[in-house]
Design a protein around this motif. Sequence first.
Motif, PDB file in Angstrom:
ATOM      1  N   CYS A 161      -0.640  14.605   0.884  1.00 19.09           N
ATOM      2  CA  CYS A 161      -1.836  15.408   1.162  1.00 19.09           C
ATOM      3  C   CYS A 161      -1.743  16.047   2.552  1.00 19.09           C
ATOM      4  CB  CYS A 161      -3.087  14.540   1.072  1.00 19.09           C
ATOM      5  SG  CYS A 161      -3.482  13.989  -0.608  1.00 19.09           S
ATOM      6  N   TYR A 177       0.811  -1.211   0.000  1.00 24.17           N
ATOM      7  CA  TYR A 177       0.000   0.000   0.000  1.00 24.17           C
ATOM      8  C   TYR A 177       0.851   1.271   0.000  1.00 24.17           C
ATOM      9  CZ  TYR A 177      -3.562  -3.399   1.320  1.00 24.17           C
ATOM     10  OH  TYR A 177      -4.400  -4.474   1.350  1.00 24.17           O
ATOM     11  N   ALA A 212       0.527   8.991  -0.926  1.00 19.16           N
ATOM     12  CA  ALA A 212      -0.515   9.988  -1.187  1.00 19.16           C
ATOM     13  C   ALA A 212      -0.983  10.630   0.121  1.00 19.16           C
ATOM     14  CB  ALA A 212      -1.693   9.339  -1.913  1.00 19.16           C
ATOM     15  N   LEU A 213      -1.132   9.810   1.170  1.00 14.70           N
ATOM     16  CA  LEU A 213      -1.561  10.330   2.469  1.00 14.70           C
ATOM     17  C   LEU A 213      -0.530  11.305   3.037  1.00 14.70           C
ATOM     18  CD1 LEU A 213      -3.502  10.310   4.880  1.00 14.70           C
ATOM     19  CD2 LEU A 213      -2.243   8.328   5.772  1.00 14.70           C
ATOM     20  N   THR A 220       1.716   3.264  -2.329  1.00 13.93           N
ATOM     21  CA  THR A 220       1.161   4.378  -3.095  1.00 13.93           C
ATOM     22  C   THR A 220       0.171   5.171  -2.253  1.00 13.93           C
ATOM     23  OG1 THR A 220       1.421   3.174  -5.183  1.00 13.93           O
ATOM     24  CG2 THR A 220      -0.103   5.040  -5.180  1.00 13.93           C
ATOM     25  N   TRP A 221      -0.654   4.447  -1.483  1.00 14.29           N
ATOM     26  CA  TRP A 221      -1.636   5.116  -0.631  1.00 14.29           C
ATOM     27  C   TRP A 221      -0.959   5.858   0.514  1.00 14.29           C
ATOM     28  CZ3 TRP A 221      -6.308   5.750  -2.427  1.00 14.29           C
ATOM     29  CH2 TRP A 221      -6.822   4.835  -3.355  1.00 14.29           C
ATOM     30  N   TYR A 222       0.077   5.256   1.075  1.00 14.40           N
ATOM     31  CA  TYR A 222       0.810   5.929   2.148  1.00 14.40           C
ATOM     32  C   TYR A 222       1.504   7.186   1.628  1.00 14.40           C
ATOM     33  CZ  TYR A 222       0.065   2.236   5.575  1.00 14.40           C
ATOM     34  OH  TYR A 222      -0.505   1.364   6.464  1.00 14.40           O
TER      35      TYR A 222
END
Length: 287
Positions: free
Chosen positions: A19, A9, A15-16, A11-13
């Motif tokens: 942001c 994950y 992005a988080l 990519t999600w981390y």
Amino acid sequence: MTLTHFQRYQTWYAALFLCSYIFINNTINASSNIMEAQRDGALPFMLWEPFVWEYSSAIGTLLLFPALVWLLKAKPFNWQKISHSILLYLVASIAFSLLHIGIMVAIRKLIYTVQGMQYDFGLVWFELLYEYRKDLWGFLFLIVVIKTYQYVVSQLSGEAAPITQGEDPPPAFSFDRLLVKKLGKEFIIRITEVDWLESSGNYVNLHIGTRIYPLRATMSQLITQLEPQGFCRIHRSHAIRLDAVESITPLPSGDSEIKLKTGKVLNLSRRYKEQFKGHLHSFPAHI
């Protein structure tokens, strides 16, 4: 949080993190504008306006971030042709700034219109120059962040490369061992230890139990090299080692589920079903 979980994950981390950083940074900027104005006397703007200015800029940056990642992959900086690369990235920074300005101005105009007000961008050539000065720094900062993040991830997860005979192997070379570089150390793993393959952009992730090692290659290139060793493609993004298969379950849709001995369940696409059956007959020992 385990390394394997992070790899799955990441990519999600990423992005988080991005942001969160931009939101916090722009919130601080907006509140600083308000505090500085209050220190000088009456506010020359509504309390919500600095937040609109900052958050519209943040949204523009976030929307353009994937394009910047793509640029670094498609056109990496070439130190052998440094003048060409500098010119390319200079043009890219100008395009980045113009798009960023366009997005944030459009958002501001929309919000001001809803509030029954009119947004004035100011003297166009001056504001463009003013914004480019800031966007150029932001453009360079994001490049540094992306490259640093990629380096840290590669050091943590390791990166695999085939061990071949000779320095210039032919395009269709075969190999049975991989050299994995991780945290300054080198490990040798055998292809027969790999359970399944997962396509990920310019890389193919090699799954060995709970470990994941990225290999710079495309799935099409790699599966052609590994088919003689009992690997078979079962999906546009996945391939498996036949020896790792535990069971196959047909689905009403026409697809099937393949369960590996590790417990991992993967989808066998209808597109690759006949090819998969052919490999099973070619490698009866793997059934």
